[in-house]
Write a protein that holds these residues in place. Structure first.
Motif, PDB file in Angstrom:
ATOM      1  N   SER A 139      54.929  34.031  73.256  1.00 39.71           N
ATOM      2  CA  SER A 139      56.215  33.782  72.615  1.00 39.71           C
ATOM      3  C   SER A 139      56.226  34.276  71.174  1.00 39.71           C
ATOM      4  O   SER A 139      56.964  33.768  70.329  1.00 39.71           O
ATOM      5  CB  SER A 139      56.555  32.288  72.658  1.00 39.71           C
ATOM      6  N   PRO A 173      61.669  19.004  85.083  1.00 43.32           N
ATOM      7  CA  PRO A 173      60.889  19.756  84.092  1.00 43.32           C
ATOM      8  C   PRO A 173      61.481  21.130  83.778  1.00 43.32           C
ATOM      9  O   PRO A 173      61.438  21.583  82.630  1.00 43.32           O
ATOM     10  CB  PRO A 173      59.517  19.875  84.757  1.00 43.32           C
ATOM     11  N   ALA A 174      62.043  21.797  84.790  1.00 45.39           N
ATOM     12  CA  ALA A 174      62.654  23.103  84.557  1.00 45.39           C
ATOM     13  C   ALA A 174      63.889  22.963  83.668  1.00 45.39           C
ATOM     14  O   ALA A 174      64.145  23.817  82.803  1.00 45.39           O
ATOM     15  CB  ALA A 174      63.025  23.760  85.885  1.00 45.39           C
ATOM     16  N   SER A 216      62.906  22.409  80.052  1.00 47.34           N
ATOM     17  CA  SER A 216      62.450  23.642  79.394  1.00 47.34           C
ATOM     18  C   SER A 216      63.611  24.412  78.786  1.00 47.34           C
ATOM     19  O   SER A 216      63.423  25.180  77.839  1.00 47.34           O
ATOM     20  CB  SER A 216      61.711  24.536  80.403  1.00 47.34           C
ATOM     21  N   GLY A 249      65.104  21.607  75.870  1.00 42.70           N
ATOM     22  CA  GLY A 249      64.153  21.149  74.870  1.00 42.70           C
ATOM     23  C   GLY A 249      63.979  19.645  74.949  1.00 42.70           C
ATOM     24  O   GLY A 249      64.729  18.933  75.632  1.00 42.70           O
ATOM     25  N   SER A 250      62.992  19.149  74.219  1.00 41.45           N
ATOM     26  CA  SER A 250      62.689  17.719  74.296  1.00 41.45           C
ATOM     27  C   SER A 250      63.275  16.915  73.148  1.00 41.45           C
ATOM     28  O   SER A 250      63.039  15.710  73.043  1.00 41.45           O
ATOM     29  CB  SER A 250      61.166  17.513  74.332  1.00 41.45           C
ATOM     30  N   ILE A 277      59.413  20.089  71.769  1.00 46.35           N
ATOM     31  CA  ILE A 277      59.474  21.308  72.572  1.00 46.35           C
ATOM     32  C   ILE A 277      60.893  21.845  72.478  1.00 46.35           C
ATOM     33  O   ILE A 277      61.850  21.154  72.809  1.00 46.35           O
ATOM     34  CB  ILE A 277      59.121  21.006  74.039  1.00 46.35           C
ATOM     35  N   SER A 314      64.039  24.665  73.283  1.00 49.35           N
ATOM     36  CA  SER A 314      64.551  25.391  74.438  1.00 49.35           C
ATOM     37  C   SER A 314      63.800  26.701  74.610  1.00 49.35           C
ATOM     38  O   SER A 314      63.736  27.513  73.681  1.00 49.35           O
ATOM     39  CB  SER A 314      66.038  25.674  74.236  1.00 49.35           C
ATOM     40  N   PHE A 315      63.219  26.903  75.792  1.00 48.37           N
ATOM     41  CA  PHE A 315      62.435  28.125  76.023  1.00 48.37           C
ATOM     42  C   PHE A 315      63.287  29.393  75.938  1.00 48.37           C
ATOM     43  O   PHE A 315      62.899  30.348  75.256  1.00 48.37           O
ATOM     44  CB  PHE A 315      61.706  28.050  77.365  1.00 48.37           C
ATOM     45  N   ALA A 368      64.006  29.836  83.843  1.00 49.55           N
ATOM     46  CA  ALA A 368      63.560  30.720  82.764  1.00 49.55           C
ATOM     47  C   ALA A 368      64.266  32.069  82.865  1.00 49.55           C
ATOM     48  O   ALA A 368      64.720  32.631  81.871  1.00 49.55           O
ATOM     49  CB  ALA A 368      62.051  30.900  82.802  1.00 49.55           C
ATOM     50  N   THR A 425      60.637  27.489  90.919  1.00 51.07           N
ATOM     51  CA  THR A 425      61.111  27.761  89.567  1.00 51.07           C
ATOM     52  C   THR A 425      60.398  29.025  89.066  1.00 51.07           C
ATOM     53  O   THR A 425      60.072  29.900  89.847  1.00 51.07           O
ATOM     54  CB  THR A 425      60.854  26.561  88.640  1.00 51.07           C
TER      55      THR A 425
END
Length: 522
Positions: free
Chosen positions: A133, A325-326, A329, A332-333, A346, A348-349, A416, A451
């Motif tokens: 990343s 969980p997906a 991601s 975000g947490s 965490i 946002s991916f 993702a 996923t």
């Protein structure tokens, strides 16, 4: 042109340990590499994998033209007993490390590894070291060009030269396999260097990287710039469980997997989760500030700029069976705007990856705040980047005329890289070649419950065996089978159906056996 430091070639089918060790410090001249470099050198040689998969492991560097650019670090694994074929493997994210250059992606445990089958395997870090990343390397033009696709050709040519030295001949078949960024690289390989490859496997490919990153920016701005929009992990679980409750049974079996995603679109509407007064009343409902975020993700995402593949990106499968969980991601947490990497939050991916692209590739400023980024104001630069790194060309005629075969696969629950993105490329192929001709050289599979790397059905699939039989023996792929690798459900099977079909339970038979399902559109 001879390779400096060559040793006597082994027999066509074999390589001795002594010949392996003698390859240390071998130098590959720049003239043996199809794109500009200063040549390549082997730095480390080892005999590994004893006693089951004994092989010669080579590590080396491909030298850049720009002395300030990083080397391309590569690995090549040479089995002592060779089957005459080679497999190039792709990376992930922004690369920055060599990702499993010795094994096929998602291979079932029951299938011998690629090395044990006799394949020579190889891969690279794409021309820089760093986290998956981390896009800071893009500030160097040659490092960026390597990541954008040049490293694929450079690594290929060096590996083939070394294979020829080791065994006395070039591979009779050479395949490329990758997932995510590696899937992007698989499509780059056959679009840009079509005569180098006999087949490719692209799993959830990020073929239009710039568009994905702009969608990630829009998601991040929606999550972090809108008070009350963030969806907590508890509410992510609420969404996931509610969709599962409504849609799991639509494929004939309640097994924790949403396979009939088309029916699910009609069966579940997010409005049913609305808090009665629209205010955030806890974990059992969604507020009027949160529902627009769900709506945004479940429809094509506006990019705010018109790019080569359009002004919208494919919808995320937030309401089609993605697990909690997906979803986390993507949300975000935490609700706070992104903090330094040392933070426990965490982010946002999709936003994190887009943020890297904006700060380093577009703005060339590490301190830029991408939450304020307006894509329309940087259209020229974004189009330039897309022309360099994206691989959305459907005219793969040269690859097809060379005899090449393509396998595409995507998980229906991938948060993702949404599956609709690969579907869009497949539709472009169909428009270019026609469905009947396309079926002669390409197949597209959708994996329910999968996923980006896990999910309710964590896929393993012998894609390499399928591709090789098709290319080398003319055996049509036919019905494919995927095997779950999740610990609690390990070993259960399900058909891996060709798009637009899904696996439907027949109503009787072992629910863990693929034979109890049928691929259908009904």
């Amino acid at each position: 042109m001879l390779i400096a430091g060559t040793v006597s070639a082994a027999s066509v089918s074999g390589l001795t340990e002594a010949q392996c060790v003698a390859m240390k410090n071998t130098h590959i001249p720049a003239l043996r590499i199809g794109l500009p470099t200063r040549g390549a050198v082997i730095t480390t040689v080892a005999i590994a994998g004893q006693p089951v998969e004994t092989h010669c492991k080579l590590e080396g560097q491909i030298k850049p033209v720009d002395p300030k650019a990083p080397d391309i670090q590569f690995q090549l694994y040479l089995p002592l007993v060779w089957n005459g074929k080679a497999l190039q493997l792709g990376g992930g994210g922004f690369d920055g490390a060599i990702k499993g250059a010795d094994t096929a992606r998602l291979a079932p445990a029951s299938v011998p590894g690629a090395l044990k089958q006799g394949y020579a395997t190889f891969g690279s870090d794409s021309g820089h070291q760093g986290g998956v990343s981390d896009a800071s390397f893009t500030l160097n033009e040659e490092a960026w060009n390597n990541f954008a696709g040049a490293q694929i050709k450079k690594t290929h040519d060096v590996a083939v030269a070394l294979i020829e030295q080791a065994y006395g001949r070039k591979p009779s078949r050479l395949y490329f396999q990758g997932n995510s960024q590696g899937g992007h690289e698989a499509l780059a390989a056959i679009q840009r260097y079509p005569l180098d490859y006999d087949g490719a496997i692209a799993i959830h490919p990020v073929y239009n990287v710039v568009e994905l990153h702009m969608a990630g920016i829009r998601i991040g701005q929606a999550v972090y710039n809108t008070p009350g929009a963030w969806i907590s992990p508890a509410k992510a679980a609420l969404i996931s469980n509610s969709v599962l409750s409504a849609c799991d049974k639509l494929d004939g079996l309640t097994d924790g997997i949403v396979a009939n995603v088309d029916a699910c679109r009609a069966a579940f509407k997010p409005e049913r989760l609305r808090c009665h007064d629209g205010k955030d009343n806890g974990d059992l409902c969604l507020s009027d500030a949160q529902l627009p975020l769900v709506e945004m993700l479940s429809k094509p995402v506006s990019l705010g700029v018109n790019l080569p593949t359009g002004d919208h990106f494919a919808p995320w499968p937030i309401l089609l069976g993605a697990d909690a969980p997906a979803l986390v991601s993507v949300f975000g947490s935490g609700a706070d705007k992104p903090k330094p990497a040392s933070s426990n939050i965490i982010i946002s991916f999709p936003y994190m990856m887009g943020d890297q692209a904006v700060r380093y590739e577009v703005m060339r400023s590490p301190d830029y705040d991408s939450l304020q980024f307006n894509p329309a104001q940087h259209s020229t630069r974004l189009k330039e980047l897309a022309s360099q790194v994206d691989n959305d060309n459907a005219d793969i005629s040269a690859f097809v005329q060379h005899g090449g075969k393509l396998l595409l696969m995507h998980g229906t629950a991938d948060m993702a890289v949404p599956p609709g993105n690969t579907l869009a490329y497949y539709e472009k192929l169909k428009a270019r070649f026609g469905e009947k001709e396309l079926h002669q050289f390409a197949r597209f599979y959708l994996a329910p419950g999968f996923t980006h790397s896990s999910g309710p059905f964590r896929v393993s699939w012998d894609s390499l065996g399928t591709l090789d039989k098709w290319v080398d023996h003319g055996i049509d792929p036919g019905q494919q089978i995927m095997i779950d690798t999740n610990k609690a459900t390990a070993g259960r099977e399900m058909p891996l159906c060709e798009y637009p079909q899904f696996p439907k339970y027949k109503g009787q038979g072992d629910i863990k056996s693929a034979s109890s399902f049928v691929c259908t559109t009904d």
